[in-house]
Design a protein around this motif. Structure first.
Motif, PDB file in Angstrom:
ATOM      1  N   ASP A  92       0.875  -1.166   0.000  1.00 31.36           N
ATOM      2  CA  ASP A  92       0.000   0.000   0.000  1.00 31.36           C
ATOM      3  C   ASP A  92       0.912   1.217   0.000  1.00 31.36           C
ATOM      4  OD1 ASP A  92      -1.661   2.137   0.625  1.00 31.36           O
ATOM      5  OD2 ASP A  92      -2.757   1.067   2.184  1.00 31.36           O
ATOM      6  N   ALA A  94       0.426   4.158   0.729  1.00 33.37           N
ATOM      7  CA  ALA A  94       0.251   5.010   1.907  1.00 33.37           C
ATOM      8  C   ALA A  94       1.123   4.521   3.060  1.00 33.37           C
ATOM      9  CB  ALA A  94      -1.207   5.069   2.333  1.00 33.37           C
ATOM     10  N   GLU A  95       1.618   3.287   2.934  1.00 32.94           N
ATOM     11  CA  GLU A  95       2.523   2.711   3.942  1.00 32.94           C
ATOM     12  C   GLU A  95       3.845   2.318   3.276  1.00 32.94           C
ATOM     13  OE1 GLU A  95       1.521   2.919   6.939  1.00 32.94           O
ATOM     14  OE2 GLU A  95      -0.602   3.333   6.553  1.00 32.94           O
ATOM     15  N   SER A 107       3.902   8.272 -10.323  1.00 33.89           N
ATOM     16  CA  SER A 107       2.614   7.620 -10.087  1.00 33.89           C
ATOM     17  C   SER A 107       1.609   8.173 -11.094  1.00 33.89           C
ATOM     18  CB  SER A 107       2.132   7.870  -8.657  1.00 33.89           C
ATOM     19  OG  SER A 107       0.953   7.139  -8.399  1.00 33.89           O
ATOM     20  N   THR A 111      -3.640   7.033  -9.568  1.00 29.84           N
ATOM     21  CA  THR A 111      -3.409   6.195  -8.390  1.00 29.84           C
ATOM     22  C   THR A 111      -3.699   6.953  -7.106  1.00 29.84           C
ATOM     23  OG1 THR A 111      -1.765   4.784  -9.473  1.00 29.84           O
ATOM     24  CG2 THR A 111      -1.638   4.955  -7.082  1.00 29.84           C
ATOM     25  N   PHE A 112      -3.237   8.199  -7.012  1.00 24.82           N
ATOM     26  CA  PHE A 112      -3.411   8.958  -5.780  1.00 24.82           C
ATOM     27  C   PHE A 112      -4.876   9.332  -5.528  1.00 24.82           C
ATOM     28  CE2 PHE A 112       1.229   9.675  -5.787  1.00 24.82           C
ATOM     29  CZ  PHE A 112       1.498   9.446  -4.446  1.00 24.82           C
ATOM     30  N   HIS A 114      -7.201   7.274  -5.583  1.00 23.15           N
ATOM     31  CA  HIS A 114      -7.761   6.135  -4.856  1.00 23.15           C
ATOM     32  C   HIS A 114      -7.378   6.150  -3.377  1.00 23.15           C
ATOM     33  CE1 HIS A 114      -9.342   4.113  -8.395  1.00 23.15           C
ATOM     34  NE2 HIS A 114      -8.211   4.366  -9.020  1.00 23.15           N
ATOM     35  N   ILE A 115      -6.547   7.134  -2.992  1.00 23.69           N
ATOM     36  CA  ILE A 115      -6.082   7.193  -1.603  1.00 23.69           C
ATOM     37  C   ILE A 115      -6.836   8.301  -0.888  1.00 23.69           C
ATOM     38  CG2 ILE A 115      -4.094   7.513  -0.105  1.00 23.69           C
ATOM     39  CD1 ILE A 115      -2.351   6.633  -2.441  1.00 23.69           C
ATOM     40  N   LYS A 120      -5.087  10.341   4.689  1.00 22.53           N
ATOM     41  CA  LYS A 120      -4.350   9.217   4.112  1.00 22.53           C
ATOM     42  C   LYS A 120      -3.627   9.637   2.839  1.00 22.53           C
ATOM     43  CE  LYS A 120      -4.745   4.345   2.883  1.00 22.53           C
ATOM     44  NZ  LYS A 120      -5.631   3.182   2.667  1.00 22.53           N
ATOM     45  N   PHE A 121      -4.250  10.497   2.054  1.00 20.63           N
ATOM     46  CA  PHE A 121      -3.591  11.026   0.853  1.00 20.63           C
ATOM     47  C   PHE A 121      -2.321  11.770   1.232  1.00 20.63           C
ATOM     48  CE2 PHE A 121      -3.409  14.983  -1.833  1.00 20.63           C
ATOM     49  CZ  PHE A 121      -2.732  14.406  -2.892  1.00 20.63           C
ATOM     50  N   ALA A 124       0.374   9.346   2.154  1.00 19.01           N
ATOM     51  CA  ALA A 124       0.973   8.697   0.985  1.00 19.01           C
ATOM     52  C   ALA A 124       2.015   9.595   0.335  1.00 19.01           C
ATOM     53  CB  ALA A 124      -0.111   8.319  -0.019  1.00 19.01           C
ATOM     54  N   GLU A 200     -13.035   6.918  -5.546  1.00 17.22           N
ATOM     55  CA  GLU A 200     -12.018   7.882  -5.972  1.00 17.22           C
ATOM     56  C   GLU A 200     -12.303   9.207  -5.288  1.00 17.22           C
ATOM     57  OE1 GLU A 200     -10.731   8.940  -9.756  1.00 17.22           O
ATOM     58  OE2 GLU A 200     -10.366   6.891 -10.472  1.00 17.22           O
TER      59      GLU A 200
END
Length: 251
Positions: A92, A94-95, A107, A111-112, A114-115, A120-121, A124, A200
């Motif tokens: 992940d 974000a981790e 990226s 992709t971003f 979806h975070i 959390k964004f 990431a 999203e």
């Protein structure tokens, strides 16, 4: 969102994507900043179309994706093309936890988006920046709020390939600035049906810039993520070039 069901048919559904133009733009930005070789991480690499192009251009690539199925497709492509020196990590982002620093992180294909939610964004972006050398780059694209409100919205899309048929249903939440998506994939001559649901999140350019700043990144340039020209009010995707700041460096 790991795209488990999508892995085997992702390339067929995404065959209209202009990977060559994307590669040229990304490679041009990297080289313009002196990143002509060395380690580059592709975050949310999927089936690796961009990863493999960058590897062929001389970069030592790390592909990171949450979906083991996507990485399996990428591994097979790499074997078929003789590009077996890739490091593939199922994580992940974000981790994100790399083994050392990279010269750049890339990226693409939202992709971003979806975070989320926002905290959390931001995490990431912080994790991506943590593993980039000072002066290195974080390059990423994101679907714009305009696309969420006016293109995705509450629309239903049907995508047909030779070996699969996909129905993509959107439900836009204006208050939360996000789109809830339900995907159903069916296959000719087969009774099985794959279903996935994910969200999203849309972020304004101001929110993205603030999150980059908190991660120690300076947004240097924002282009239209489709034609890589100037950003327009109706652009459906941002493409952001951010530079990792040295410790104590101010914007």
């Amino acid at each position: 969102m790991a795209y488990e069901a999508f892995a085997g048919v992702y390339d067929a559904f995404n065959e209209d994507a202009d990977y060559d133009s994307l590669f040229r733009y990304v490679c041009g930005v990297l080289r313009a900043h002196g990143v002509e070789d060395g380690i580059v991480a592709d975050l949310g690499c999927g089936t690796g179309e961009l990863t493999l192009r960058l590897a062929a251009a001389g970069y030592d690539m790390i592909g990171v994706d949450l979906s083991p199925e996507m990485l399996s497709v990428l591994r097979e492509k790499a074997w078929e093309t003789g590009q077996e020196g890739l490091l593939l990590l199922c994580q992940d982002i974000a981790e994100l936890d790399l083994y050392g620093t990279v010269r750049a992180a890339v990226s693409t294909f939202d992709t971003f988006n979806h975070i989320g939610p926002a905290e959390k964004f931001r995490r990431a972006l912080c994790r991506a920046a943590l593993f980039v050398e000072p002066g290195g780059l974080v390059l990423f694209d994101m679907n714009t709020p305009y696309k969420h409100a006016h293109i995705l919205s509450d629309n239903v899309y049907e995508i047909e390939a030779d070996d699969a048929y996909c129905v993509w249903r959107n439900r836009y939440d204006a208050a939360a600035c996000c789109t809830h998506i339900a995907v159903e994939i069916t296959y000719p001559d087969m009774d099985e049906c794959d279903k996935e649901a994910f969200t999203e999140y849309a972020y304004s350019l101001e929110e993205i810039t603030r999150a980059c700043r908190q991660a120690g990144l300076r947004v240097e340039h924002v282009a239209d993520g489709e034609d890589f020209g100037p950003l327009r009010p109706d652009s459906v995707r941002y493409f952001i070039t951010a530079v990792k700041q040295a410790a104590g460096e101010n914007e």
